[in-house]
Design a protein around this motif. Structure first.
Motif, PDB file in Angstrom:
ATOM      1  N   LEU A  87       0.842  -1.198   0.000  1.00  0.00           N
ATOM      2  CA  LEU A  87       0.000   0.000   0.000  1.00  0.00           C
ATOM      3  C   LEU A  87       0.880   1.252   0.000  1.00  0.00           C
ATOM      4  O   LEU A  87       0.665   2.184  -0.784  1.00  0.00           O
ATOM      5  CB  LEU A  87      -0.911  -0.005   1.233  1.00  0.00           C
ATOM      6  CG  LEU A  87      -1.818   1.205   1.404  1.00  0.00           C
ATOM      7  CD1 LEU A  87      -2.962   1.159   0.416  1.00  0.00           C
ATOM      8  CD2 LEU A  87      -2.363   1.297   2.827  1.00  0.00           C
ATOM      9  N   LEU A  88       1.877   1.254   0.889  1.00  0.00           N
ATOM     10  CA  LEU A  88       2.728   2.436   1.014  1.00  0.00           C
ATOM     11  C   LEU A  88       3.634   2.607  -0.199  1.00  0.00           C
ATOM     12  O   LEU A  88       3.785   3.704  -0.730  1.00  0.00           O
ATOM     13  CB  LEU A  88       3.566   2.338   2.289  1.00  0.00           C
ATOM     14  CG  LEU A  88       2.751   2.506   3.572  1.00  0.00           C
ATOM     15  CD1 LEU A  88       3.507   1.967   4.772  1.00  0.00           C
ATOM     16  CD2 LEU A  88       2.412   3.974   3.767  1.00  0.00           C
ATOM     17  N   CYS A  89       4.238   1.498  -0.638  1.00  0.00           N
ATOM     18  CA  CYS A  89       5.266   1.606  -1.681  1.00  0.00           C
ATOM     19  C   CYS A  89       4.662   1.641  -3.082  1.00  0.00           C
ATOM     20  O   CYS A  89       5.159   2.337  -3.954  1.00  0.00           O
ATOM     21  CB  CYS A  89       6.241   0.443  -1.597  1.00  0.00           C
ATOM     22  SG  CYS A  89       7.119   0.409  -0.041  1.00  0.00           S
ATOM     23  N   VAL A  90       3.640   0.856  -3.313  1.00  0.00           N
ATOM     24  CA  VAL A  90       3.086   0.765  -4.662  1.00  0.00           C
ATOM     25  C   VAL A  90       1.999   1.812  -4.859  1.00  0.00           C
ATOM     26  O   VAL A  90       2.027   2.591  -5.812  1.00  0.00           O
ATOM     27  CB  VAL A  90       2.535  -0.652  -4.946  1.00  0.00           C
ATOM     28  CG1 VAL A  90       2.017  -0.734  -6.371  1.00  0.00           C
ATOM     29  CG2 VAL A  90       3.616  -1.695  -4.719  1.00  0.00           C
ATOM     30  N   ARG A  91       1.054   1.862  -3.908  1.00  0.00           N
ATOM     31  CA  ARG A  91      -0.052   2.788  -4.070  1.00  0.00           C
ATOM     32  C   ARG A  91       0.394   4.241  -3.846  1.00  0.00           C
ATOM     33  O   ARG A  91       0.080   5.122  -4.621  1.00  0.00           O
ATOM     34  CB  ARG A  91      -1.169   2.414  -3.092  1.00  0.00           C
ATOM     35  CG  ARG A  91      -2.300   3.397  -2.951  1.00  0.00           C
ATOM     36  CD  ARG A  91      -3.260   3.301  -4.126  1.00  0.00           C
ATOM     37  NE  ARG A  91      -4.386   4.223  -3.958  1.00  0.00           N
ATOM     38  CZ  ARG A  91      -4.293   5.526  -4.140  1.00  0.00           C
ATOM     39  NH1 ARG A  91      -3.154   6.058  -4.493  1.00  0.00           N
ATOM     40  NH2 ARG A  91      -5.349   6.301  -3.982  1.00  0.00           N
ATOM     41  N   TYR A  92       1.127   4.465  -2.728  1.00  0.00           N
ATOM     42  CA  TYR A  92       1.500   5.838  -2.400  1.00  0.00           C
ATOM     43  C   TYR A  92       2.909   6.212  -2.849  1.00  0.00           C
ATOM     44  O   TYR A  92       3.344   7.335  -2.622  1.00  0.00           O
ATOM     45  CB  TYR A  92       1.357   6.082  -0.893  1.00  0.00           C
ATOM     46  CG  TYR A  92      -0.078   6.149  -0.454  1.00  0.00           C
ATOM     47  CD1 TYR A  92      -0.890   7.200  -0.857  1.00  0.00           C
ATOM     48  CD2 TYR A  92      -0.634   5.159   0.337  1.00  0.00           C
ATOM     49  CE1 TYR A  92      -2.210   7.257  -0.482  1.00  0.00           C
ATOM     50  CE2 TYR A  92      -1.958   5.201   0.723  1.00  0.00           C
ATOM     51  CZ  TYR A  92      -2.752   6.265   0.305  1.00  0.00           C
ATOM     52  OH  TYR A  92      -4.052   6.321   0.673  1.00  0.00           O
ATOM     53  N   GLY A  93       3.638   5.279  -3.451  1.00  0.00           N
ATOM     54  CA  GLY A  93       4.976   5.594  -3.941  1.00  0.00           C
ATOM     55  C   GLY A  93       5.925   6.063  -2.868  1.00  0.00           C
ATOM     56  O   GLY A  93       6.809   6.873  -3.111  1.00  0.00           O
ATOM     57  N   ALA A  94       5.740   5.565  -1.639  1.00  0.00           N
ATOM     58  CA  ALA A  94       6.590   6.000  -0.532  1.00  0.00           C
ATOM     59  C   ALA A  94       7.993   5.407  -0.664  1.00  0.00           C
ATOM     60  O   ALA A  94       8.198   4.437  -1.400  1.00  0.00           O
ATOM     61  CB  ALA A  94       5.975   5.565   0.794  1.00  0.00           C
TER      62      ALA A  94
END
Lengths: 309, 359
Positions: A87-94
């Motif tokens: 969620l953080l890395c793929v969806r929000y590009g964190a």
């Protein structure tokens, strides 16, 4: 002879959590997502396993069945953490490294929090039965074959390596995973759903790493706070050392497991080396291995890079 | 939209996003507490009272924040050079050990103005040397520093454990002898009686000074410009003629030195000895501090205060919910910060694009 056999058996047992976590890391990193969170996934897996097994035992389920329920719970918990990382890395590009660190902190704090709530101690849980080794004529008599062929989770770890090797080379999923990790834009233009594939890779990696945690907990018949003690990071190093392939990573895990097995044997034999130096051994070996392999081990080209919106 | 408007939007972003992250973490924490059937307001009320309820309590928060300013600054400096220093924990640990053992070697007759800074220097050097190892491996062999700094934490614990047990520990304890009075940093309760009992000491001012010094070094010198350029893009920095490898090693050594000095708050200002596990994860918390501060020295102080307050709060809420709730809050803050960072950036980008050719 007997000493060698014990060393081999001990190497195999120690390598199990590394193998699960490193092969798990393979799925995430091949898809282009750095997974420092393996550490927290191991830890969470261990806790979920004990919690579910203990709950089932309290409800009257027999020990072995409860332990297997624990293994399933571990995989589920690991998948959930993987989903959070995705969620953080793929969806929000964190930032993937920071997301991993955050998840590790969440796992460390969260398991202790729940440990205190469930077992009234912030150090360790109640004891659980665990999964007994199978009694098979001949095979269970010798320490090496006993570990290798009569211990269910060892067999599972072996199967995970073999299947992952085949998946990576022979299946559309494996090939797409490579494509997405190397050149997401090109993969996208070929109609591969990049984000969805990364979600799958990261969640799978969580499930597998958590199985490693379940092994740790079942071996000790309990959960202790912080019991992953850096194994997730060492597994990540094994993945790099193994050139981001399941087979290479598994071999590297055996090497690291061997270093630790030697350390434990030496510790028992009182050869005059202070125990603290022996404790350093796995970590130093990891660093040397990483320094030695660099240049010959090429990461997936898009590793760590967020998708452009 | 004017340029000044954009500047204001950027500043609002830099300050607003961390505040939203903290608020979101507190809300999730409250939901968690409520799910357990406890009253979130009671928990947070107890937390607030422990922090602001007395000057002693606030002194404790400041004391904890002092260490976190040090480790947060350490992580932030490395970040500016494009490096993840996950090893601040180990660097601080060895810094404390070096400081304490050096102080024990000093002649007790040495005046305090000489002895205390020398001990600080010893801590800084130990931290810098330990941080230099992953930096050299990164700069010359290209090994990513994340795994190496983590591995070196474990090695540092074992190494310090051996030195302590074999050579320095007092009989049946896990700490060294007390360092001479001249090497200690004065408690602030001597000047402010209201702080009685709180171990707040001169290290606070030292850390504030270091924040200013780091700001000046990174934003007002050529060296700092080169470090930040390296952090932004190594390739670009290299083609601009910046000695990238040297800057990487120097920035990481500075980061390690700062982490080493962070030990002074405990060793020279509080207990006056090195003790096993004295860092209580301050090195790791430094990562959270730096992140919430957006890696800017000006943000480090409020971020450290926030996490220092959480640290202090853990002890008092333990009666209501397990104290690890504060660890969960801390992790949530990190996760919210990074989740919001990119969305905020995109909003900014859209504004800029909406402004179009005018720019």
């Amino acid at each position: 002879m007997e000493v060698t056999a014990l060393l081999v058996a001990s190497t195999l047992r120690i390598a199990v959590p590394y193998v699960f976590a490193a092969v798990g890391g393979f799925y995430s990193e091949r898809s282009g997502v750095v997974n420092i969170a393996l550490e927290g996934m191991l830890l969470t897996g261990g806790f979920a396993c004990v919690l579910a097994a203990w709950g089932a035992e309290s409800a009257g389920v027999n020990g072995t069945a409860a332990a297997w329920l624990g293994v399933v719970a571990a995989a589920a918990a690991g998948t959930a953490l993987g989903a959070l990382h995705a969620l953080l890395c793929v969806r929000y590009g964190a930032d993937q490294i920071i997301s991993g660190l955050g998840i590790n902190l969440l796992a460390a704090g969260g398991t202790k929090f729940l440990l205190t709530l469930a077992f009234g101690s912030s150090a360790n849980s109640s004891r659980i039965a665990g999964i007994p080794t199978w009694e098979i004529p001949w095979l269970s008599d010798w320490s090496v074959t006993r570990v290798l062929f009569c211990t269910p989770l060892v067999l599972l770890a072996g199967a995970v390596v073999v299947v992952s090797h085949l998946v990576s080379r022979r299946t559309p999923f494996g090939l797409r995973l490579h494509a997405v990790g190397e050149h997401p834009e090109a993969a996208h233009s070929l109609g591969i759903r990049v984000a969805r594939l990364r979600w799958k890779g990261v969640m799978l990696s969580g499930a597998l790493a958590a199985l490693g945690g379940a092994w740790l907990a079942l071996e000790q018949h309990q959960f202790t706070a912080g019991m992953s003690s850096g194994r997730g990071f060492i597994a990540l190093a094994a993945l790099i050392f193994g050139k981001w392939t399941p087979r290479g990573a598994a071999l590297a895990c055996l090497l690291f497991g061997f270093a630790e097995a030697v350390q434990i044997q030496l510790q028992g034999s009182r050869i005059g080396v202070p125990s603290q130096f022996l404790q350093m051994l796995p970590y130093v070996v990891t660093m040397i291995a990483l320094a030695g392999v660099i240049g010959r081990s090429r990461p997936p080209a898009a590793l760590g890079r967020a998708l452009e919106p | 939209m004017s340029r000044r408007g954009e500047m204001a939007a950027r500043v609002a972003n830099e300050i607003g996003a961390p505040i939203v992250a903290v608020a979101a973490a507190l809300v999730v924490g409250a939901i968690l507490v409520a799910l357990l059937g406890r009253d979130p307001l009671a928990v947070y009320g107890r937390l607030a009272q422990a922090i602001f309820g007395s000057s002693y309590g606030f002194g404790q928060v400041l004391f904890k924040a002092t260490t976190l300013i040090g480790t947060g600054l350490a992580v932030a400096v490395a970040f500016r050079a494009g490096l993840f220093n996950i090893g601040a924990e180990g660097q601080m640990y060895l810094g404390g050990l070096a400081g304490a053992s050096f102080a024990l070697l000093l002649s007790p007759e040495l005046p305090g103005v000489v002895a205390a800074p020398l001990v600080l220097l010893a801590s800084a050097v130990a931290g810098a040397l330990w941080a230099a190892i992953p930096a050299l491996l990164r700069a010359w062999l290209g090994v990513h520093e994340v795994i190496n700094t983590i591995m070196l934490n474990f090695v540092a614990f074992a190494l310090a454990g051996w030195i302590l047990v074999e050579h320095l520990a007092l009989f049946e304890t896990v700490h060294t002898a007390e360092i001479p009075v001249s090497a200690r940093l004065a408690r602030l309760e001597q000047f402010l009686p209201a702080l009685r009992g709180a171990p707040l000491n001169l290290t606070l001012f030292l850390q504030l000074l270091l924040c200013v010094a780091c700001y000046l070094a990174l934003w007002r010198t050529r060296w700092g410009y080169e470090v930040r350029a390296t952090g932004n893009s190594e390739a670009a920095a290299r083609s601009a003629g910046i000695p990238v490898r040297r800057r990487i090693v120097q920035a990481m050594a500075l980061s390690g030195a700062l982490a080493g000095v962070a030990a002074a708050n405990f060793v020279q200002g509080y207990k006056y000895y090195f003790e096993e596990g004295f860092t209580s994860a301050a090195g790791f918390k430094g990562i959270a501090v730096a992140l919430l501060a957006r890696n800017h020295p000006a943000g480090i102080v409020p971020a450290a205060l926030f996490f220092g307050a959480l640290d202090r709060g853990g002890f008092v809420i333990n009666a209501l919910v397990p104290k690890e709730l504060v660890d969960i809050l801390q992790a949530l803050v990190i996760l919210f910060v990074i989740a919001l960072a990119r969305t905020a950036q995109q909003r900014l980008l859209r504004r800029r694009m909406a402004r179009g050719v005018e720019a």
